[in-house]
Motif scaffolding. Structure first.
Motif, short mmCIF file in Angstrom:
data_model
loop_
_atom_site.label_atom_id
_atom_site.label_comp_id
_atom_site.label_asym_id
_atom_site.label_seq_id
_atom_site.Cartn_x
_atom_site.Cartn_y
_atom_site.Cartn_z
N ASP A 15 17.52 5.40 65.21
CA ASP A 15 17.30 5.07 63.80
C ASP A 15 15.88 4.50 63.71
O ASP A 15 15.66 3.32 63.95
N ASP A 17 12.43 3.52 61.86
CA ASP A 17 11.90 3.11 60.57
C ASP A 17 10.39 2.93 60.68
O ASP A 17 9.90 2.33 61.63
N THR A 22 12.25 6.58 56.93
CA THR A 22 13.22 6.20 57.96
C THR A 22 13.88 7.49 58.42
O THR A 22 14.32 8.30 57.60
N ARG A 24 16.78 9.15 60.92
CA ARG A 24 17.94 8.97 61.77
C ARG A 24 18.10 10.23 62.60
O ARG A 24 18.42 11.29 62.07
#
Length: 129
Positions: A15, A17, A22, A24
């Motif tokens: 994940d 950022d 962001t 995933r």
């Protein structure tokens, strides 16, 4: 068979950022599929200049709205749910999410990402060994 759920990715090393986005990482190089798949949020109001010199990318918008500008031609295309674009020529581009609402995109990369990449100064991801 590989089965994953987004809830299993959130808050883990997969994940990622960064400023304006962001990502995933759902499928990546270690999964051995030959491509990677990301569930990516482009933050509301973000304007990102990118050029994937080492990867081809296909992107499918599932939430939010914005636009993409091809910097070689100057053409700007609207993005909304159901829009797909493919950067089939390592296209240098600017991706913009409308203010107030993020865009959610499904991104497929070839060759696959390792899972921890962030954009370098040119807007590209480095090619994994």
């Amino acid at each position: 068979m590989i089965v994953k759920h987004l809830d299993d990715i959130l808050g883990t090393a997969a994940d990622v950022d960064a400023d304006g986005w962001t990502s995933r990482r759902l499928i990546y190089k270690q999964d051995g599929m030959g491509y990677s798949v990301n569930d990516t949020i482009i933050k509301a109001g973000a304007e990102l200049e990118m050029e994937y010199r080492n990867h081809l990318e296909t992107v499918y918008c599932i939430e939010g709205e914005g636009e993409i500008t091809d910097l070689a031609t100057g053409l700007t295309h609207s993005i909304r749910p159901g829009t797909l674009y493919a950067l089939n020529d390592h296209d240098r581009h600017v991706l913009r999410a409308n203010k107030g609402v993020p865009m959610r995109m499904v991104c497929v990369f070839n060759p696959p990402l390792t899972g921890r990449e962030v954009h370098d100064e040119s807007g590209a991801y480095a090619l994994a060994d």
